[in-house]
Each structure stands twice: as C-alpha cells, then as structure tokens.
Design a protein around this motif. Structure first.
Motif, mmCIF file in Angstrom:
data_model
loop_
_atom_site.group_PDB
_atom_site.id
_atom_site.type_symbol
_atom_site.label_atom_id
_atom_site.label_comp_id
_atom_site.label_asym_id
_atom_site.label_seq_id
_atom_site.Cartn_x
_atom_site.Cartn_y
_atom_site.Cartn_z
ATOM 1 N N LEU A 162 0.848 -1.188 0.000
ATOM 2 C CA LEU A 162 0.000 0.000 0.000
ATOM 3 C C LEU A 162 0.885 1.240 0.000
ATOM 4 N N TYR A 163 0.278 2.385 -0.318
ATOM 5 C CA TYR A 163 1.058 3.604 -0.492
ATOM 6 C C TYR A 163 0.371 4.799 0.161
ATOM 7 N N ALA A 164 1.201 5.759 0.562
ATOM 8 C CA ALA A 164 0.701 6.989 1.165
ATOM 9 C C ALA A 164 1.661 8.121 0.842
ATOM 10 N N HIS A 165 1.198 9.336 1.078
ATOM 11 C CA HIS A 165 2.020 10.534 0.930
ATOM 12 C C HIS A 165 1.951 11.291 2.246
ATOM 13 N N THR A 166 3.071 11.820 2.697
ATOM 14 C CA THR A 166 3.099 12.526 3.982
ATOM 15 C C THR A 166 4.010 13.739 3.908
ATOM 16 N N PHE A 167 3.654 14.766 4.657
ATOM 17 C CA PHE A 167 4.513 15.938 4.760
ATOM 18 C C PHE A 167 4.197 16.681 6.050
ATOM 19 N N GLY A 168 5.096 17.591 6.425
ATOM 20 C CA GLY A 168 4.908 18.382 7.631
ATOM 21 C C GLY A 168 5.543 17.729 8.845
ATOM 22 N N ALA A 169 5.390 18.395 9.986
ATOM 23 C CA ALA A 169 5.935 17.893 11.250
ATOM 24 C C ALA A 169 5.030 18.323 12.389
ATOM 25 N N GLY A 170 4.925 17.453 13.389
ATOM 26 C CA GLY A 170 4.080 17.744 14.546
ATOM 27 C C GLY A 170 3.056 16.651 14.741
ATOM 28 N N PRO A 171 2.035 16.887 15.560
ATOM 29 C CA PRO A 171 0.975 15.895 15.771
ATOM 30 C C PRO A 171 0.402 15.432 14.441
ATOM 31 N N ALA A 172 0.121 14.149 14.329
ATOM 32 C CA ALA A 172 -0.217 13.562 13.030
ATOM 33 C C ALA A 172 -1.718 13.541 12.773
ATOM 34 N N THR A 173 -2.081 13.856 11.521
ATOM 35 C CA THR A 173 -3.450 13.754 11.036
ATOM 36 C C THR A 173 -3.451 12.885 9.790
ATOM 37 N N VAL A 174 -4.275 11.842 9.797
ATOM 38 C CA VAL A 174 -4.408 10.944 8.648
ATOM 39 C C VAL A 174 -5.710 11.287 7.933
ATOM 40 N N LEU A 175 -5.612 11.574 6.636
ATOM 41 C CA LEU A 175 -6.771 11.959 5.835
ATOM 42 C C LEU A 175 -7.163 10.796 4.931
#
Length: 267
Positions: free
Chosen positions: A13-26
């Motif tokens: 499976l695949y995902a894209h992530t960016f940023g830093a700090g508390p995590a939010t999954v969309l």
C-alpha cells in the motif's frame, strides 16, 4: 514524502506525507484517491504531520483481489500505516467512505485516535437498503469490466453532490480498472448495522453534513447525536462546492480549530 507499507495481510500500500508535529491521517472517499485531499491537508499542515494514504484499491494502492475488500481490512490498513510511521495516536479526517473507515478505526482502536472529523458521512443502511447497495455494486463492477471506469461511473455521477462528482471525474484517469471492479465486493460487507452502534465511540468528533442521497445531511445530525463526544459542524458540503480547493476552504478552518483542541502528542 512517498511512503510504501504493507497491510496486515502483507498487501503493498502507499501513502504521501509531509509536515511535522501531531499527526493527522486523511482518508479519501470511494472513487477519488489521496490527491482529492491535498488542499485540505495543506490547510491542516501548519504544525502538523499530514498523512494521505491511497486507500486499498485506489490510486497507487492497486488491489485486484475481491476477497481483500472488507471494512475490517480497511481498518487494519489504517492501523498498519500508523504503526509503520511509528505513531501511537493520530487525528483522523474521513470523507465519504473514509468517514466510515475512521469510525471503524475509532470503534476498534480508540486508544489510537485523538479526534476525528467526519465529512459527508456515508449512509448506514437498513436490511433492504443494504440489499440494494449490494446489487448496485454488482452492476457497477459489471460496467467496469465491460466498458471501463468511465462507463461505470457515468450513470452514477449525476446523483452525486457536485464536489464528489468532480473529484471522481478527476481521479478516473489514475484508476486501475481491475482494482475498481474488485473494490465492489465491499457491497457485500457491512460497516455498521445501525447508528446505535456508534454510541460506544467516545472519540471527540466533528461531523460535517453531506449533500446527496448517499451522504444524507440528516444522517450527519443522527451521528452527531449518537456519538458521546461529537458536535455538528457549522460548515457543510453545499452544492456550491465544486473543487478540492473549495472543500478545503469550506471545512479546513473549522477542522483545524477542532483538532487544535484535541491534537495527539507528536509520535
């Protein structure tokens, strides 16, 4: 950053992530892929890590085995992603099908979810409606096989809210036809028997009403009443929303404020 990980069944499976700090999954809806939520992710990325998976069967997460499409499997996929990223607790944003998955994750793993935003909640059918849904998905899969994704979606799109229709159309060129046909097996599974099942989910939740028969606004009000720690959003999926950027502008500020009050610690 692009992320590859494996579900509990070892499916890639695949995902894209960016940023830093508390995590939010969309978690995107059924039809689009993660790109439909990029503008909203940008709205939420100030001081936050945003994670956008391509849900199993969509985008890069190609999956052509119908047996792999159950609500339990989608729930496990989200937990596998959280574990892969080394996170303990996250906030969840779900649109359409993604809102159903978010609820399932919160029900099964409440210790992993700090807060949720449910946007355009999918209908929770009675027995007769569930039978009709299974028949709908069977016919949809047959159209995919016979004529491809465009032909499958064509009779469905006019009944969808303008925004959802636009997001589906935009994603069709990236759709894997065999994955889309296999996904239709989800029509034979059932996420919840009734709204009453949601009463045990005590995760702080913001509920944004939908705007079509598949995502009825009255259901959002019922869900907000059923969840012990939920409120109905001021924003809604109005007919004026047409693009992913419109969605971000309409709901982003309210979701950001809600999550700021309930953010998970980093990691």
């Amino acid at each position: 950053m692009d992320v590859s990980y494996r579900g509990a069944d070892a499916w890639p499976l695949y995902a894209h992530t960016f940023g830093a700090g508390p995590a939010t999954v969309l978690l995107h809806g059924g039809g689009p892929d993660h790109r439909s939520l990029l503008p909203l992710a940008e709205q939420l990325s100030d001081g936050s890590t945003v994670v956008l998976p391509d849900l199993r069967g969509f985008g890069r997460s190609v999956c052509t085995d119908p047996a792999c499409f159950t609500w339990a499997r989608y729930t496990e996929d989200v937990v596998s992603l959280i574990d892969h990223l080394g996170l303990h607790k996250v906030s969840l944003v779900g649109t359409g099908m993604g809102s159903t998955i978010a609820l399932r994750v919160a029900a099964a793993h409440p210790d992993r979810v700090s807060a949720m935003a449910l946007i355009s909640v999918e209908d929770i059918e009675d027995d007769d409606a569930k039978g009709a849904e299974a028949a709908f998905f069977e016919a949809f899969a047959a159209r995919v096989v016979a004529g491809g994704p465009q032909a499958a979606w064509e009779p469905v799109l006019p009944a969808l809210a303008p925004l959802i229709g636009a997001l589906v159309r935009e994603a069709i060129p990236r759709c894997d036809p065999a994955s889309l046909a296999a996904f239709c097996a989800i029509g034979h599974d059932r996420a919840f028997q009734s709204v009453d099942e949601l009463r045990s989910i005590d995760v702080p939740t913001l509920v944004v009403p939908g705007a079509d028969a598949r995502h009825p606004s009255q259901l959002a009000a019922e869900v907000a009443r059923a969840l012990p720690d939920a409120r109905l959003a001021a924003a809604s999926m109005s007919a004026e929303l047409r693009t992913a950027e419109d969605l971000a502008e309409a709901v982003g500020p309210e979701v950001r404020r809600f999550f700021a009050a309930h953010a998970a610690p980093c990691g």
